[in-house]
Design a protein around this motif. Structure first.
Motif, short mmCIF file in Angstrom:
data_model
loop_
_atom_site.label_atom_id
_atom_site.label_comp_id
_atom_site.label_asym_id
_atom_site.label_seq_id
_atom_site.Cartn_x
_atom_site.Cartn_y
_atom_site.Cartn_z
N UNK A 83 5.15 -13.43 -2.59
CA UNK A 83 4.56 -12.43 -3.48
C UNK A 83 3.43 -11.64 -2.81
N UNK A 84 3.69 -11.20 -1.59
CA UNK A 84 2.71 -10.32 -0.94
C UNK A 84 2.73 -8.97 -1.65
N UNK A 85 1.56 -8.34 -1.70
CA UNK A 85 1.45 -7.03 -2.33
C UNK A 85 1.94 -5.93 -1.39
N UNK A 86 1.81 -6.15 -0.09
CA UNK A 86 2.24 -5.20 0.93
C UNK A 86 2.32 -5.96 2.24
N UNK A 87 2.84 -5.31 3.27
CA UNK A 87 2.99 -6.00 4.55
C UNK A 87 2.72 -5.05 5.71
N UNK A 88 2.40 -5.66 6.85
CA UNK A 88 2.18 -4.96 8.11
C UNK A 88 3.06 -5.65 9.13
N UNK A 89 3.83 -4.89 9.90
CA UNK A 89 4.59 -5.61 10.91
C UNK A 89 5.73 -4.89 11.58
N UNK A 90 6.29 -5.67 12.48
CA UNK A 90 7.43 -5.39 13.34
C UNK A 90 7.03 -4.70 14.64
N UNK A 91 7.48 -5.33 15.71
CA UNK A 91 7.30 -4.78 17.05
C UNK A 91 8.63 -4.32 17.63
N UNK A 92 9.69 -5.01 17.27
CA UNK A 92 11.01 -4.73 17.85
C UNK A 92 11.85 -3.92 16.87
N UNK A 93 12.39 -2.82 17.35
CA UNK A 93 13.15 -1.92 16.48
C UNK A 93 14.36 -2.61 15.88
N UNK A 94 15.08 -3.41 16.68
CA UNK A 94 16.25 -4.11 16.16
C UNK A 94 15.91 -5.06 15.04
N UNK A 95 14.77 -5.73 15.16
CA UNK A 95 14.33 -6.66 14.10
C UNK A 95 13.94 -5.86 12.86
N UNK A 96 13.20 -4.78 13.07
CA UNK A 96 12.77 -3.96 11.94
C UNK A 96 13.96 -3.42 11.16
N UNK A 97 14.95 -2.90 11.88
CA UNK A 97 16.10 -2.30 11.20
C UNK A 97 16.91 -3.32 10.41
N UNK A 98 16.88 -4.56 10.84
CA UNK A 98 17.59 -5.62 10.11
C UNK A 98 16.83 -6.04 8.85
N UNK A 99 15.50 -5.81 8.85
CA UNK A 99 14.64 -6.41 7.83
C UNK A 99 14.08 -5.45 6.80
N UNK A 100 13.99 -4.15 7.12
CA UNK A 100 13.25 -3.26 6.22
C UNK A 100 13.92 -3.09 4.87
N UNK A 101 15.22 -3.36 4.78
CA UNK A 101 15.88 -3.31 3.47
C UNK A 101 15.20 -4.24 2.46
N UNK A 102 14.71 -5.37 2.96
CA UNK A 102 14.08 -6.36 2.07
C UNK A 102 12.86 -5.76 1.40
N UNK A 103 12.02 -5.07 2.17
CA UNK A 103 10.80 -4.49 1.61
C UNK A 103 11.13 -3.30 0.71
N UNK A 104 12.09 -2.50 1.13
CA UNK A 104 12.48 -1.35 0.32
C UNK A 104 13.05 -1.80 -1.02
N UNK A 105 13.91 -2.80 -0.99
CA UNK A 105 14.57 -3.28 -2.21
C UNK A 105 13.57 -3.86 -3.20
N UNK A 106 12.52 -4.48 -2.69
CA UNK A 106 11.53 -5.12 -3.56
C UNK A 106 10.30 -4.25 -3.77
N UNK A 107 10.39 -2.97 -3.45
CA UNK A 107 9.30 -2.00 -3.63
C UNK A 107 7.96 -2.55 -3.11
N UNK A 108 8.01 -3.09 -1.90
CA UNK A 108 6.83 -3.65 -1.25
C UNK A 108 6.49 -2.77 -0.04
N UNK A 109 5.38 -2.06 -0.06
CA UNK A 109 5.05 -1.17 1.06
C UNK A 109 4.89 -1.94 2.37
N UNK A 110 5.42 -1.36 3.43
CA UNK A 110 5.33 -1.92 4.77
C UNK A 110 4.78 -0.85 5.70
#
Length: 390
Positions: free
Chosen positions: A81-108
């Motif tokens: 239940x984070x309110x927002x997040x900061x992260x990702x260094x690797x583009x491949x990792x980010x592209x695999x993961x950002x759907x999670x934040x977008x889907x849960x309306x959590x700013x990254x």
């Protein structure tokens, strides 16, 4: 009625900020400075009272530079239940993961990954993915301009097969095409390769005057060491990973003179940067930041997020409201990398523009300004400029 929200009832939960990146494994070179930049900012913000007297709490997840691990850790941040997040260094990792934040309306806010697709995946008005690292779509043309200014028109590109390498390759090719230049050779390779002699020999055979490398790990050093072993004295240029210890320490003498795009060079060119460098060195007991851009951008990302949260009354601290506050910032933040004045908007999720970049060069085993005039210009903070029309 004051301008600031009233103190929060003690029954309300702490404001939780997720942090995700490669804090172990091969990409910890820049993951650790990123994390330290966040920690430094959070410590300062909490020392000033946090959010209405309540400290900001970090929830830290190590993605190990592995896309599957990153996806799992991203979901764990949402579950926490984070309110927002900061992260990702690797583009491949980010592209695999950002759907999670977008889907849960959590700013990254992404302070490290520079792959152009990261902030292009969703329509800007709908996107919860923000970034304050210079995307490759500005780094690549910036370095192509540098190459052309030096009279190098025969370019070989060597790029890895990760999401980062693929996106970077496309950005370089697009930037060259706008100058009516086709690369004389394009070589691709997998992470972990120990010998790129064949690609270098082919580049030399085709008359390359410069090697544009696009990889995030020690493979940059493999390229430099290969050139040296061949006694081929062509320059190596690239995006910001040429400033990483993987390259500088791995290539040693062969790294000298390499040129790369930088948003921040660790020199105390103004009071804000001097204070940041001093505080980082004292807090983490290090003489030098391994990857200064990662630390500085993460530090600024944390303050950008905190300012957005602090602008909200207690009952409105939610993902959608934080997104709106980031897009409609009412005052500038005087950061380390730049002064962020309207850093984001509903139509633009990238805070940095090309005018903020300088050319860095490896000199005596460290990154400094390639041009004395850039060092002088760096005293004057460059603010965001609108992108030119195509």
């Amino acid at each position: 009625m004051g301008a600031f929200p009233q103190p929060a009832p003690q029954s309300l939960p702490t404001i939780r900020i997720g942090v995700i990146g490669p804090f172990s494994g091969p990409s910890a070179d820049f993951g650790t400075p990123m994390l330290n930049g966040v920690k430094l900012a959070i410590n300062e913000i909490n020392s000033f009272g946090g959010y209405l007297g309540r400290p900001l709490e970090l929830v830290i997840k190590d993605d190990k530079a592995d896309p599957e691990v990153g996806l799992k850790m991203s979901q764990e941040l949402i579950d926490a239940k984070v309110h927002a997040a900061i992260g990702f260094c690797n583009t491949g990792v980010a592209m695999k993961s950002i759907d999670v934040f977008q889907r849960h309306t959590t700013p990254l806010i992404v302070p490290c990954s520079t792959g152009t697709p990261v902030t292009a995946k969703y329509p800007p008005a709908e996107s919860y993915i923000f970034r304050n690292s210079p995307r490759d779509a500005i780094q690549a043309p910036f370095m192509v301009d540098e190459i052309i200014s030096r009279g190098w028109t025969k370019v070989a590109i060597l790029a890895d097969r990760t999401g980062y390498g693929e996106a970077g390759l496309q950005d370089v090719q697009k930037a060259l095409a706008k100058k009516n230049i086709q690369p004389v050779h394009v070589g691709r390779f997998d992470l972990g390769v120990k010998d790129l002699t064949a690609e270098l020999q082919e580049s030399r055979r085709k008359g390359a005057q410069v090697i544009f490398s696009y990889t995030v790990g020690p493979e940059n050093a493999v390229i430099a060491n290969g050139r040296q072993a061949m006694n081929w004295k062509v320059p190596q240029v690239g995006a910001w990973p040429l400033s990483f210890p993987f390259f500088i320490n791995g290539a040693k003498d062969a790294a000298e003179g390499a040129l790369m795009a930088q948003s921040f060079i660790a020199e105390p060119s103004n009071e804000r940067r001097a204070a940041f460098l001093t505080s980082y060195a004292r807090t983490f007991n290090v003489p030098r930041i391994p990857v200064p851009m990662a630390a500085a951008q993460a530090y600024d990302a944390t303050y950008l997020l905190a300012h957005a949260i602090l602008s909200l009354p207690v009952e409105k601290v939610s993902g959608p409201q934080i997104k709106l506050a980031l897009e409609q910032s009412k005052r500038p933040y005087y950061g380390v990398v730049t002064t962020y004045d309207n850093a984001f908007s509903a139509s633009d999720k990238d805070a940095l523009t090309a005018n903020m970049l300088v050319v860095g060069v490896i000199w005596n085993g460290a990154v400094t300004f390639a041009y004395p005039e850039d060092a002088k210009r760096n005293i004057i903070v460059q603010r965001k400029k609108a992108a030119p029309a195509n």
